[in-house]
Design a protein around this motif. Structure first.
Motif, mmCIF file in Angstrom:
data_model
loop_
_atom_site.group_PDB
_atom_site.id
_atom_site.type_symbol
_atom_site.label_atom_id
_atom_site.label_comp_id
_atom_site.label_asym_id
_atom_site.label_seq_id
_atom_site.Cartn_x
_atom_site.Cartn_y
_atom_site.Cartn_z
ATOM 1 N N UNK A 505 -28.323 -26.041 41.480
ATOM 2 C CA UNK A 505 -27.331 -24.974 41.492
ATOM 3 C C UNK A 505 -26.449 -24.998 42.723
ATOM 4 N N UNK A 506 -26.567 -26.011 43.574
ATOM 5 C CA UNK A 506 -25.784 -26.037 44.790
ATOM 6 C C UNK A 506 -25.025 -27.334 44.965
ATOM 7 N N UNK A 507 -24.339 -27.445 46.098
ATOM 8 C CA UNK A 507 -23.621 -28.681 46.387
ATOM 9 C C UNK A 507 -23.555 -28.882 47.892
ATOM 10 N N UNK A 508 -23.362 -30.131 48.301
ATOM 11 C CA UNK A 508 -23.280 -30.497 49.709
ATOM 12 C C UNK A 508 -22.048 -31.358 49.916
ATOM 13 N N UNK A 509 -21.223 -30.972 50.869
ATOM 14 C CA UNK A 509 -20.060 -31.779 51.240
ATOM 15 C C UNK A 509 -20.417 -32.625 52.456
ATOM 16 N N UNK A 510 -20.063 -33.886 52.421
ATOM 17 C CA UNK A 510 -20.379 -34.767 53.543
ATOM 18 C C UNK A 510 -19.292 -35.831 53.676
ATOM 19 N N UNK A 511 -19.403 -36.630 54.726
ATOM 20 C CA UNK A 511 -18.460 -37.723 54.945
ATOM 21 C C UNK A 511 -19.235 -38.971 55.334
ATOM 22 N N UNK A 512 -18.938 -40.084 54.651
ATOM 23 C CA UNK A 512 -19.583 -41.365 54.928
ATOM 24 C C UNK A 512 -18.642 -42.203 55.775
ATOM 25 N N UNK A 513 -19.120 -42.663 56.939
ATOM 26 C CA UNK A 513 -18.300 -43.446 57.864
ATOM 27 C C UNK A 513 -18.916 -44.828 58.028
ATOM 28 N N UNK A 514 -18.086 -45.860 57.865
ATOM 29 C CA UNK A 514 -18.543 -47.238 58.055
ATOM 30 C C UNK A 514 -18.530 -47.571 59.535
ATOM 31 N N UNK A 515 -19.671 -48.056 60.056
ATOM 32 C CA UNK A 515 -19.811 -48.382 61.472
ATOM 33 C C UNK A 515 -19.788 -49.888 61.723
ATOM 34 N N UNK A 516 -19.884 -50.667 60.688
ATOM 35 C CA UNK A 516 -19.963 -52.108 60.825
ATOM 36 C C UNK A 516 -20.605 -52.655 59.565
ATOM 37 N N UNK A 517 -20.823 -53.955 59.528
ATOM 38 C CA UNK A 517 -21.350 -54.553 58.313
ATOM 39 C C UNK A 517 -22.719 -53.969 57.986
ATOM 40 N N UNK A 518 -22.778 -53.258 56.842
ATOM 41 C CA UNK A 518 -24.010 -52.659 56.319
ATOM 42 C C UNK A 518 -24.544 -51.515 57.169
ATOM 43 N N UNK A 519 -23.758 -51.034 58.143
ATOM 44 C CA UNK A 519 -24.160 -49.884 58.955
ATOM 45 C C UNK A 519 -23.219 -48.714 58.660
ATOM 46 N N UNK A 520 -23.812 -47.522 58.421
ATOM 47 C CA UNK A 520 -23.019 -46.348 58.064
ATOM 48 C C UNK A 520 -23.586 -45.117 58.779
ATOM 49 N N UNK A 521 -22.773 -44.098 58.805
ATOM 50 C CA UNK A 521 -23.204 -42.795 59.307
ATOM 51 C C UNK A 521 -22.758 -41.746 58.301
ATOM 52 N N UNK A 522 -23.692 -40.890 57.898
ATOM 53 C CA UNK A 522 -23.374 -39.845 56.922
ATOM 54 C C UNK A 522 -23.427 -38.505 57.650
ATOM 55 N N UNK A 523 -22.299 -37.764 57.627
ATOM 56 C CA UNK A 523 -22.172 -36.523 58.390
ATOM 57 C C UNK A 523 -22.181 -35.314 57.446
ATOM 58 N N UNK A 524 -23.043 -34.343 57.783
ATOM 59 C CA UNK A 524 -23.104 -33.057 57.065
ATOM 60 C C UNK A 524 -22.785 -31.974 58.105
ATOM 61 N N UNK A 525 -21.517 -31.671 58.291
ATOM 62 C CA UNK A 525 -21.166 -30.695 59.316
ATOM 63 C C UNK A 525 -21.554 -31.226 60.687
ATOM 64 N N UNK A 526 -22.477 -30.504 61.372
ATOM 65 C CA UNK A 526 -22.885 -30.927 62.707
ATOM 66 C C UNK A 526 -24.095 -31.851 62.687
ATOM 67 N N UNK A 527 -24.551 -32.259 61.490
ATOM 68 C CA UNK A 527 -25.684 -33.172 61.367
ATOM 69 C C UNK A 527 -25.181 -34.547 60.929
#
Length: 662
Positions: A505-527
């Motif tokens: 019943x809910x949803x989460x907004x996030x942003x996926x950032x590419x840091x390099x080959x096969x490395x990523x960072x997923x941001x949920x607000x301040x997390x």
């Protein structure tokens, strides 16, 4: 032995019978409706005969069409499976009259146990203890209410015909009796063509323990020990086990002897189950169990008995129907180890176990951990016409602890996508402390419903993996270009992609950032969660998060993503923004059908004022009655269905407006 038999059933039980018949060198004939033209049981049999439309009344419940199919195919006998016509004495008689063999008990035995009130009177005469209650013919509502008061509440209203929890209602207060009686009668009439009921005392701490019996027509009757079927929802079994936890030799002997007396009282032949309710409020005792009913057929949960007794019950059925004596005497039978069966259904535990429909886009079972009895495959559709059983998972081990651990592991390695299932519920139930400790009872699921059915919001690790998949980070195998996988190049900025994950019943907004080959960072607000792709292939991704390597299975569909991680299933659905806007505008003003079904009763008219929680429409779907209630106070603005109408899933049934709106 028979050279060819027809199986008057479908899905899992038809496949089960076919396998044993094949091992015995017996050819099989399947029957199928329009809805089952490509069903597994059709392809598994040696031959198949079309018998009618999708509705069971026009196919699997048509005695004439099934007998005609048997005669046309040259079959010598008919196995009814369970459900449908399996306990129909008229069908057994018609099979005999057609010169065929009915693989089951005699019509007289079926009739003797077909009506619960008459069966209980017969059992009393045979010296089998019965539950206190009213089992007579008088059906006046006021009279039944008086009997309920005499018995004392809580009481159980039960349809005298049929089984499977249909036409059954628990009543705790006198003021609720009339409404519960009306509902039980409607459901019983629809399911069995008989709206007569009986009233019984409801035991507050009961165990549902049943005994498997077999008779051979030569005067021999044996029991194959007990099964505990106490874990139930809507009076239908969920997880069964054999033997029963806490069973003493004295009580096993007393129950076994009572079940054999019951079978002998009706000159029983073939497989049958005598169901007892045991009062365990003061522990297991040989003088506190009561006869409930006898099922004159094979039971859904028969595999657990096969596991602990080391026999094939379908083979026994075929041999006895062929006139052979029982393969074993009582002295030859012994309990070996422990077995569990879990029923995997297409249903939604969070919505009162409402049956689900849809396509099984992804279906996978554990390798080697369990016996899987199923009648569906990946890609098959769960329709509103029949029971929504997906599969039965059966395990066997030397001890209860080992068998239960094996069951939990098998469930955790099962994967279902494309329709809602009770898989996570089964996993939680298999780990529930009272059940693990060997203390099941018929009220356990209701008492623990919140913990067993509550949706678990995904944690950051699950969200991060799901977000990376949705963003396209898994689109290329290890060594691919994450910059290209994530989209267009951006000047003076990190390559990133926003992702909206809709779950439950809910949803989460996030942003996926590419840091390099096969490395990523997923941001949920301040997390933020750092994630590295170790490997991807064949629907499995291997990732590293905070120095821990994880493997997750995933399956993508047009309308969403299903992620399987650490034995849990997480569904993420994709939504159309316009649909969301429309729903927000409408709010709670529409009452919609939760699934396809038949409108049985409409309790309101246009212009009526209704209160939140008030019953507005009663519909029937997948062999059960659903009461649809008002989501808020208001006035019925428009009514879109009438009694007797068929409706589709999500169809608008009525619309409400606020009381002061014009």
């Amino acid at each position: 032995m028979f050279s060819k038999i027809l199986i008057a059933n479908r899905a899992e039980i038809a496949c089960r019978i076919i396998r044993t018949a094949r091992q015995m060198g017996i050819r099989t004939v399947a029957v199928y409706s329009d809805a089952d033209i490509a069903a597994p049981h059709v392809g598994l049999a040696d031959e198949a005969v079309h018998i009618g439309a999708a509705a069971a009344s026009e196919s699997y419940l048509s005695m004439e069409r099934i007998i005609a199919a048997a005669q046309r195919s040259g079959s010598e006998a008919i196995h009814p499976g369970y459900g449908f016509l399996s306990e129909n004495a008229d069908f057994a008689e018609a099979v005999d009259a057609a010169g065929l063999v009915f693989i089951g008990p005699s019509p007289a035995s079926i009739r003797a146990m077909g009506l619960k009130d008459a069966a209980k009177a017969l059992m009393e005469r045979a010296g089998v203890p019965v539950v206190p209650g009213y089992h007579g013919d008088k059906q006046d509502a006021a009279f039944l209410a008086e009997r309920a008061t005499e018995i004392s509440y809580p009481v159980l209203i039960k349809a005298r015909a049929g089984g499977g929890g249909k036409g059954m209602r628990r009543v705790d207060r006198p003021e609720d009796f009339t409404a519960a009686l009306d509902a039980a009668r409607r459901e019983a009439k629809s399911a069995f063509g008989d709206d007569a009921v009986l009233i019984e005392k409801y035991l507050t701490q009961p165990r549902h323990i049943e005994i498997q019996v077999f008779g051979d027509g030569h005067g021999n009757v044996v029991h194959l020990f007990e099964r505990d079927c106490s874990l139930q929802r809507r009076h239908q079994k969920v997880i069964e086990e054999a033997p029963a936890p806490g069973m003493t030799e004295g009580m096993r002997s007393a129950m076994g002897e009572a079940a054999v007396r019951a079978a002998r009282a009706i000159d029983y032949r073939g497989a049958g189950t005598v169901e007892f309710i045991a009062d365990v409020s003061d522990g297991m005792s040989p003088d506190r169990f009561f006869f409930m009913e006898m099922n004159t057929r094979l039971q859904v949960e028969h595999p657990v008995t096969e596991a602990i007794a080391g026999v094939d019950l379908v083979e026994w059925q075929l041999r006895i129907a062929n006139g052979e004596p029982l393969p074993k005497s009582q002295a030859d039978l012994a309990v070996d180890g422990w077995a569990f069966e879990a029923r995997l259904y297409a249903e939604d535990p969070s919505r009162g176990f409402l049956p689900s429909t849809g396509t099984l886009s992804h279906l996978r079972f554990a390798d080697g951990d369990a016996r899987i009895d199923t009648g569906v495959r990946q890609g098959d559709c769960i329709t509103p016409f029949y029971d929504p059983l997906i599969a039965k998972l059966i395990v066997h081990a030397a001890t209860r602890q080992a068998a239960l651990a094996k069951l939990t592991r098998a469930l955790q390695h099962t994967q279902v996508a494309g329709t809602t299932s009770n898989l996570d519920f089964l996993i939680r139930l298999s780990e529930q402390p009272d059940f693990v400790a060997g203390h099941p009872d018929t009220g356990l699921i209701d008492r623990e419903a919140k913990a067993l059915t509550a949706g678990s919001p995904p944690d950051d690790i699950v969200l991060a993996i799901a977000a990376l998949i949705e963003a396209g980070g898994m689109a290329r195998s290890l060594g691919g270009d994450p910059w290209q996988a994530l989209g267009a190049w951006q000047l003076w900025a990190e390559v990133s992609r926003p992702v909206a994950l809709h779950h439950g019943g809910g949803h989460t907004n996030c942003r996926v950032i590419a840091k390099g080959q096969n490395h990523f960072s997923v941001h949920f607000g301040d997390r933020a969660v750092g994630i590295r792709i170790v490997g991807v292939g064949d629907g499995i991704c291997h990732v590293e998060i905070d120095g821990r390597q994880l493997s997750a299975d995933f399956f993508q569909m047009l309308h969403g993503l299903t992620l399987f991680l650490d034995g849990h299933t997480h569904h993420f659905h994709r939504t159309d923004p316009l649909d969301g806007a429309e729903e927000e505008a409408i709010g709670g003003d529409r009452l919609t059908a939760p699934m396809p079904g038949l409108i049985k009763i409409v309790r309101v008219q246009e212009g009526d004022m209704v209160a939140k929680g008030e019953a507005l429409i009663i519909m029937e779907a997948m062999k059960m009655e659903l009461t649809l209630t008002a989501t808020r106070d208001g006035v019925v603005e428009s009514l879109h269905v009438g009694e007797g109408d068929q409706t589709s899933e999500s169809a608008v049934l009525l619309s409400l407006r606020p009381e002061d709106a014009k």
